[in-house]
Design an enzyme around this catalytic site. Structure first.
Site, PDB file in Angstrom:
ATOM      1  CE1 TYR A   1     -19.919  18.397   2.021  1.00 48.78           C
ATOM      2  CE2 TYR A   1     -17.546  18.127   1.940  1.00 48.78           C
ATOM      3  CZ  TYR A   1     -18.705  18.308   2.651  1.00 48.78           C
ATOM      4  OH  TYR A   1     -18.639  18.387   4.025  1.00 48.78           O
TER       5      TYR A   1
ATOM      6  CE  LYS B   1     -19.795  12.529  -1.290  1.00 43.15           C
ATOM      7  NZ  LYS B   1     -20.913  13.393  -1.056  1.00 43.15           N
TER       8      LYS B   1
ATOM      9  CG  HIS C   1     -23.951  24.276   6.300  1.00 44.94           C
ATOM     10  ND1 HIS C   1     -22.802  23.977   6.976  1.00 44.94           N
ATOM     11  CD2 HIS C   1     -24.814  24.760   7.225  1.00 44.94           C
ATOM     12  CE1 HIS C   1     -22.947  24.266   8.257  1.00 44.94           C
ATOM     13  NE2 HIS C   1     -24.171  24.723   8.438  1.00 44.94           N
TER      14      HIS C   1
ATOM     15  CE1 TYR D   1     -15.383  19.897   4.679  1.00 43.19           C
ATOM     16  CE2 TYR D   1     -13.897  18.032   4.918  1.00 43.19           C
ATOM     17  CZ  TYR D   1     -15.173  18.541   4.838  1.00 43.19           C
ATOM     18  OH  TYR D   1     -16.255  17.693   4.921  1.00 43.19           O
TER      19      TYR D   1
ATOM     20  N   PRO E   1     -13.379   9.295   6.210  1.00 47.54           N
ATOM     21  CG  PRO E   1     -13.027  10.083   8.371  1.00 47.54           C
ATOM     22  CD  PRO E   1     -12.590   9.019   7.410  1.00 47.54           C
TER      23      PRO E   1
HETATM   24  P1  FAD Z   1     -23.538   0.800  10.756  1.00 42.49           P
HETATM   25  O1  FAD Z   1     -23.969   2.136  11.174  1.00 42.49           O
HETATM   26  O2  FAD Z   1     -22.184   0.338  11.160  1.00 42.49           O
HETATM   27  O3  FAD Z   1     -24.632  -0.216  11.265  1.00 42.49           O
HETATM   28  C1  FAD Z   1     -24.407  -1.611  11.255  1.00 42.49           C
HETATM   29  C2  FAD Z   1     -25.175  -2.228  12.387  1.00 42.49           C
HETATM   30  O4  FAD Z   1     -25.014  -3.641  12.337  1.00 42.49           O
HETATM   31  C3  FAD Z   1     -24.662  -1.771  13.752  1.00 42.49           C
HETATM   32  O5  FAD Z   1     -25.739  -1.311  14.532  1.00 42.49           O
HETATM   33  C4  FAD Z   1     -24.016  -3.020  14.313  1.00 42.49           C
HETATM   34  O6  FAD Z   1     -24.104  -3.057  15.728  1.00 42.49           O
HETATM   35  C5  FAD Z   1     -24.835  -4.115  13.648  1.00 42.49           C
HETATM   36  N1  FAD Z   1     -24.160  -5.411  13.598  1.00 42.49           N
HETATM   37  C6  FAD Z   1     -22.839  -5.687  13.503  1.00 42.49           C
HETATM   38  N2  FAD Z   1     -22.632  -7.004  13.515  1.00 42.49           N
HETATM   39  C7  FAD Z   1     -23.843  -7.589  13.616  1.00 42.49           C
HETATM   40  C8  FAD Z   1     -24.263  -8.940  13.695  1.00 42.49           C
HETATM   41  N3  FAD Z   1     -23.399  -9.950  13.707  1.00 42.49           N
HETATM   42  N4  FAD Z   1     -25.586  -9.189  13.802  1.00 42.49           N
HETATM   43  C9  FAD Z   1     -26.498  -8.168  13.834  1.00 42.49           C
HETATM   44  N5  FAD Z   1     -26.134  -6.869  13.767  1.00 42.49           N
HETATM   45  C10 FAD Z   1     -24.830  -6.584  13.670  1.00 42.49           C
HETATM   46  N6  FAD Z   1     -19.363   8.834   7.973  1.00 42.49           N
HETATM   47  C11 FAD Z   1     -19.427  10.086   7.600  1.00 42.49           C
HETATM   48  O7  FAD Z   1     -19.960  10.342   6.519  1.00 42.49           O
HETATM   49  N7  FAD Z   1     -18.937  11.088   8.414  1.00 42.49           N
HETATM   50  C12 FAD Z   1     -18.389  10.826   9.632  1.00 42.49           C
HETATM   51  O8  FAD Z   1     -17.971  11.721  10.339  1.00 42.49           O
HETATM   52  C13 FAD Z   1     -18.297   9.508  10.058  1.00 42.49           C
HETATM   53  N8  FAD Z   1     -17.759   9.194  11.257  1.00 42.49           N
HETATM   54  C14 FAD Z   1     -17.697   7.880  11.617  1.00 42.49           C
HETATM   55  C15 FAD Z   1     -17.153   7.508  12.838  1.00 42.49           C
HETATM   56  C16 FAD Z   1     -17.055   6.161  13.212  1.00 42.49           C
HETATM   57  C17 FAD Z   1     -16.444   5.790  14.535  1.00 42.49           C
HETATM   58  C18 FAD Z   1     -17.537   5.170  12.327  1.00 42.49           C
HETATM   59  C19 FAD Z   1     -17.445   3.703  12.685  1.00 42.49           C
HETATM   60  C20 FAD Z   1     -18.107   5.533  11.115  1.00 42.49           C
HETATM   61  C21 FAD Z   1     -18.182   6.875  10.757  1.00 42.49           C
HETATM   62  N9  FAD Z   1     -18.762   7.266   9.555  1.00 42.49           N
HETATM   63  C22 FAD Z   1     -18.816   8.530   9.179  1.00 42.49           C
HETATM   64  C23 FAD Z   1     -19.333   6.308   8.653  1.00 42.49           C
HETATM   65  C24 FAD Z   1     -20.844   6.212   8.842  1.00 42.49           C
HETATM   66  O9  FAD Z   1     -21.161   6.351  10.189  1.00 42.49           O
HETATM   67  C25 FAD Z   1     -21.240   4.874   8.293  1.00 42.49           C
HETATM   68  O10 FAD Z   1     -20.943   4.880   6.906  1.00 42.49           O
HETATM   69  C26 FAD Z   1     -22.715   4.544   8.522  1.00 42.49           C
HETATM   70  O11 FAD Z   1     -22.943   4.300   9.880  1.00 42.49           O
HETATM   71  C27 FAD Z   1     -23.096   3.317   7.710  1.00 42.49           C
HETATM   72  O12 FAD Z   1     -24.334   2.836   8.126  1.00 42.49           O
HETATM   73  P2  FAD Z   1     -24.627   1.286   8.129  1.00 42.49           P
HETATM   74  O13 FAD Z   1     -26.022   1.150   8.621  1.00 42.49           O
HETATM   75  O14 FAD Z   1     -24.236   0.698   6.829  1.00 42.49           O
HETATM   76  O15 FAD Z   1     -23.598   0.655   9.163  1.00 42.49           O
HETATM   77  C1  DHB Z   2     -18.198  15.527   9.581  1.00 43.37           C
HETATM   78  C2  DHB Z   2     -17.430  14.465   9.265  1.00 43.37           C
HETATM   79  C3  DHB Z   2     -16.778  14.448   8.059  1.00 43.37           C
HETATM   80  O1  DHB Z   2     -16.032  13.411   7.713  1.00 43.37           O
HETATM   81  C4  DHB Z   2     -16.852  15.486   7.184  1.00 43.37           C
HETATM   82  O2  DHB Z   2     -16.162  15.435   6.023  1.00 43.37           O
HETATM   83  C5  DHB Z   2     -17.624  16.547   7.498  1.00 43.37           C
HETATM   84  C6  DHB Z   2     -18.307  16.570   8.710  1.00 43.37           C
HETATM   85  C7  DHB Z   2     -18.912  15.563  10.875  1.00 43.37           C
HETATM   86  O3  DHB Z   2     -18.798  14.600  11.650  1.00 43.37           O
HETATM   87  O4  DHB Z   2     -19.588  16.538  11.150  1.00 43.37           O
END
Ligand code: FAD
Ligand code: DHB
Length: 384
Positions: free
Chosen positions: A377, A291, A72, A194, A287
């Site tokens: 962004y 980021k 995009h 947005y 969110p």
């Molecule tokens: P995670 O993806 O949380 O991975 C951590 C892993 O550790 C998980 O698989 C978990 O099960 C595991 N874990 C937890 N505890 C333990 C333990 N005790 N022992 C072993 N493993 C464990 N970001 C955006 O940019 N846009 C979005 O739209 C967006 N939507 C989101 C919606 C939700 C519901 C959530 C929770 C987050 C969202 N985020 C979004 C944020 C983004 O998904 C996270 O920043 C990203 O997943 C970070 O990756 P990570 O691997 O650090 O953590």
């Molecule tokens: C999405 C989530 C966001 O927080 C954002 O700023 C843009 C896109 C998404 O889930 O697609």
């Protein structure tokens, strides 16, 4: 068992770290509490910055991303009666990509470079400044132990790693949440919208040419079940400006509906002894601005070479700098996410609403204002 790096968490941060380490000749074992299917199915982020795409491509993970992801040029920013396109490519030379976190996760699993033990429990970290090791209970109930030269805490916001790092935390909660839906319908827009609206913020995003992802600002404590599909589409139509200049929002079958609370959280340092934190284990952003996933990828892009230098060449320079270098980007993204959130969500105070509209007019009419948003962004280069 013994390995070079014990990684806690098989989300994008943990699996990408294992993948990059393997390519650099460093062995690791990943421990994950959930099942592989559960982790693969979690609907989360959807937008990748240019630097995340570049990193995944350079790591040999870009084939499907380039075939199925959608670049995009920018985003639409709107408020009642006005919609403006910000072209990040014109403003900064960088773009963003629509490619879901579920797809990144699938590519990492398919690369099959990580040794992952799924469905463990009782994960505990020990002797982080001496002989680091992690203990756990396997799915069949037997106790396990991984001894490693370093531990990577990639276990998200609820994992045990964060609590093992003494330091400082900063936190901000927001007085609103997002109701998010996934729908089997073609997006009604070419690029993300947005929308500021007196009834609350709305976002039109997408996952593919046939799947839309949309969000509505709702009060904290909202029960997703209390919003009927019809009410969700009606409210999205109002806030996104259905009918404005002939634009139409096309509704479709909703396949997922959930409420996401919004929080900013930062913990520093991101290291204690031989434990290094990456991704949501060290920081959470609201969110708005997409980021979270990109920040997790940026941490790992710094941590993988730091651990490689430490463990293969006994050179601690990058590992010693890791927390400071990563935290600089964390705070930049924390500020940007807070700024986007507070510019677009409706609060109690009508004075704030006027400031928001003034800010939106400036960002969409001044090249300097637009470039600032675009630069943040589309993402700053890794290592910034
Ligand atoms: P995670 O993806 O949380 O991975 C951590 C892993 O550790 C998980 O698989 C978990 O099960 C595991 N874990 C937890 N505890 C333990 C333990 N005790 N022992 C072993 N493993 C464990 N970001 C955006 O940019 N846009 C979005 O739209 C967006 N939507 C989101 C919606 C939700 C519901 C959530 C929770 C987050 C969202 N985020 C979004 C944020 C983004 O998904 C996270 O920043 C990203 O997943 C970070 O990756 P990570 O691997 O650090 O953590
Ligand atoms: C999405 C989530 C966001 O927080 C954002 O700023 C843009 C896109 C998404 O889930 O697609």
């Amino acid at each position: 068992m013994r390995t070079q790096v014990a990684i806690i968490g098989a989300g994008p941060a943990g699996l990408l770290l294992a993948h990059l380490l393997r390519r650099a000749g460093v062995e690791s074992v990943v421990l994950e509490t959930r099942s592989q299917e559960y982790v693969a199915a979690r609907i989360r982020a959807g937008i990748l910055e240019q630097s995340s795409v570049d990193l995944l491509t350079a790591a040999g993970l870009g084939d499907r991303l380039h075939a199925e992801g959608h670049p995009h040029r920018g985003i639409h920013l709107q408020w009642p009666g006005e919609r403006h396109h910000l072209d990040f490519v014109d403003l900064t030379g960088r773009s963003v990509w629509v490619y879901g976190q579920t797809e990144v996760q699938k590519d990492l699993v398919d690369a099959n470079t990580a040794t992952v033990v799924y469905e463990v429990s009782d994960v505990a970290l020990h002797d982080l400044t001496g002989s680091p090791h992690v203990t756990y209970t396997s799915a069949d109930g037997t106790p396990g132990r991984v001894d490693a030269a370093a531990i990577a805490g990639c276990d998200g916001s609820f994992g045990p790693s964060r609590a093992s790092v003494p330091g400082q935390t900063w936190e901000r909660t927001y007085p609103y949440s997002w109701l998010g839906i996934l729908a089997d319908v073609a997006p009604s827009t070419d690029e993300l919208i947005y929308a500021w609206h007196p009834d609350g913020f709305a976002l039109h995003s997408m996952r593919s040419p046939t799947v839309s992802r949309l969000y509505l600002q709702v009060p904290n404590g909202t029960d997703a079940g209390s919003w009927s599909d019809q009410r969700v589409w009606d409210e999205l139509a109002t806030r996104l400006g259905h009918g404005q200049d002939g634009w139409k929002l096309t509704p479709g079958p909703i396949t997922e509906k959930s409420v996401l609370p919004m929080r900013s959280f930062v913990q520093t340092p991101m290291r204690h002894g031989r434990l290094f934190l990456a991704g949501d284990a060290a920081h959470i952003v609201p969110p708005t601005g997409a980021k979270g996933l990109n920040l997790a990828i940026a941490d790992v892009a710094l941590l993988a070479p730091a651990l490689t230098a430490l463990l293969r060449h006994n050179d601690p320079t990058l590992a010693d700098r890791y927390s400071d270098t990563a935290s600089r980007r964390v705070w930049r993204c924390t500020h940007f996410s807070w700024w986007m959130t507070t510019m677009l969500h409706i609060g109690e105070d009508p004075f704030d609403a006027q400031l928001q509209l003034s800010q939106l007019r400036w960002v969409t009419s001044s090249e300097a204002g637009a470039a600032g948003l675009a630069e943040n962004y589309a993402g700053l280069p890794i290592g910034f």
